[in-house]
Design an enzyme around this catalytic site. Sequence first.
Site, PDB file in Angstrom:
ATOM      1  N   GLY A 224       0.779  -1.237   0.000  1.00 53.75           N
ATOM      2  CA  GLY A 224       0.000   0.000   0.000  1.00 53.75           C
ATOM      3  C   GLY A 224       0.804   1.276   0.000  1.00 53.75           C
ATOM      4  N   GLU A 258       4.665  -6.170   2.344  1.00 55.53           N
ATOM      5  CA  GLU A 258       4.704  -6.764   1.010  1.00 55.53           C
ATOM      6  C   GLU A 258       4.190  -5.778  -0.027  1.00 55.53           C
ATOM      7  OE1 GLU A 258       2.255 -10.247   1.737  1.00 55.53           O
ATOM      8  OE2 GLU A 258       0.437  -9.036   1.659  1.00 55.53           O
ATOM      9  N   GLY A 260       3.904  -3.679  -3.572  1.00 56.48           N
ATOM     10  CA  GLY A 260       4.089  -3.942  -4.991  1.00 56.48           C
ATOM     11  C   GLY A 260       4.403  -2.653  -5.722  1.00 56.48           C
ATOM     12  N   ARG A 261       3.455  -1.720  -5.649  1.00 54.39           N
ATOM     13  CA  ARG A 261       3.534  -0.495  -6.452  1.00 54.39           C
ATOM     14  C   ARG A 261       4.824   0.281  -6.239  1.00 54.39           C
ATOM     15  NH1 ARG A 261      -0.938   1.694  -8.298  1.00 54.39           N
ATOM     16  NH2 ARG A 261      -2.083   0.677  -6.614  1.00 54.39           N
ATOM     17  N   CYS A 336     -10.573   1.032 -31.103  1.00 53.50           N
ATOM     18  CA  CYS A 336     -11.756   1.699 -31.651  1.00 53.50           C
ATOM     19  C   CYS A 336     -12.794   1.907 -30.559  1.00 53.50           C
ATOM     20  CB  CYS A 336     -12.328   0.872 -32.792  1.00 53.50           C
ATOM     21  SG  CYS A 336     -11.126   0.658 -34.102  1.00 53.50           S
ATOM     22  N   TYR A 365       1.272  -2.280 -12.156  1.00 56.52           N
ATOM     23  CA  TYR A 365      -0.135  -2.258 -12.580  1.00 56.52           C
ATOM     24  C   TYR A 365      -0.299  -1.581 -13.940  1.00 56.52           C
ATOM     25  CZ  TYR A 365      -0.501  -3.397  -7.651  1.00 56.52           C
ATOM     26  OH  TYR A 365      -0.327  -3.985  -6.423  1.00 56.52           O
TER      27      TYR A 365
END
Length: 385
Positions: A224, A258, A260-261, A336, A365
């Site tokens: 987070g 833990e 990620g970002r 499109c 992400y």
Amino acid sequence: MRPPEHVTRAIRAQPGPVCAYVYDTAALRERAAAVRAALPPGATLLYAVKANGHPAVVRALAAACDGLEVASGGELELAVAAGARRIVLGGPAKTDAELAAAVAAGAQVNVESAHELRRLDRAARAAGTVVPAAVRVNRAQAAPAGSHAMTGTPTPFGVDERDLDRLLAVPLTSVRITGFHLHAVSNNLDAAAHARFVADALDWSVATAARHGIDLRLVNAGGGLGVDYLGDATIDLAALRAGLAALIVPAGVDLIVEPGRILAADAGWYAAEVLDLKRTHGRWFAVLRGGTHHFRLPAAWGYSHPFTVLPVEAWPYDWPRPQVRDVAVDAVGELCTPRDVLARDQPVARLRVGDVLVFARAGAYGWDISHHDFLRHPPPRFVVL
Ligand SMILES: *Cc1c(COP(=O)(O)O)cnc(C)c1O
């Protein structure tokens, strides 16, 4: 955010029309070291693979962190292949096969319901072993601010704090409950609030374990840690370090984070060439070789992702090169659908067909959450530095 010279060079080396993700493994290692330095000594740093599952990224972060957090059987296989020293399996929808694979791989499981706990017990018994597990809890108390709150609110993640008694009464032969998993927020930019959240997670875990007679060995505070996509700010790691400095982690308890970002975002760059420039009903569009099927994050979150212009001098056609000066453009993709928009109304001093737009902070992400096969355009090239 401008790409550094070595990233620019890699983009310029691409064949046209340019469409590429560049992943910089040195940036991954550097960021992992910076995050680790903000944590209390002895804390465990895992990388949440769902942010970016490119094998080279996973390998680099498996080595730079203490291990990997995975959320599916596929990610578990990646983690094993990457040589992760430690693997934690989470996720609200684990199959029996995934639980068995986790047991076989020696991964620690975060259980998310009483039914899942019974199934993990059965899988461990079938394998003739006893496994430790943490219980993921959706706490009664609201999470700190962030873009996605996952606890203190109805979600499919974890067991409701009010149902913890019932879960802990499940008879077990082959699982030992050793702690709690309390991942609660995404993209938090407030370091002091995050430090308070971790401290509170620890306090709550100690008190709850004591109440239930659990020998507490681990507290997983999840990920987070945030980056501000509209600017160049990142959660203040020095402030996080200061906030966590007073933390007293009880002896024998493993404090796990833990993210990620924050580990992957700034190690990835998405580059896409301008294939056309046009104005309709007064609005300028830069039409790219690429789009939200490669980089869905801005469309998913509903914001404009900033870009920089990489000027390209080559012009292979024998007619004047379309260009605009000092206008605001929408950066749109090759799909499109009018929703294929990466950025709206971004001012450019000059933009020409054949220039390349470079989107920073695309390492987490980005490709991983995108709908790659919509319209069947070729994928971007992946360049690992
Ligand atoms: C997604 C996720 C993470 C990583 O979150 P970031 O916001 O990328 O740091 C960590 N733990 C769990 C359980 C997750 O689902």
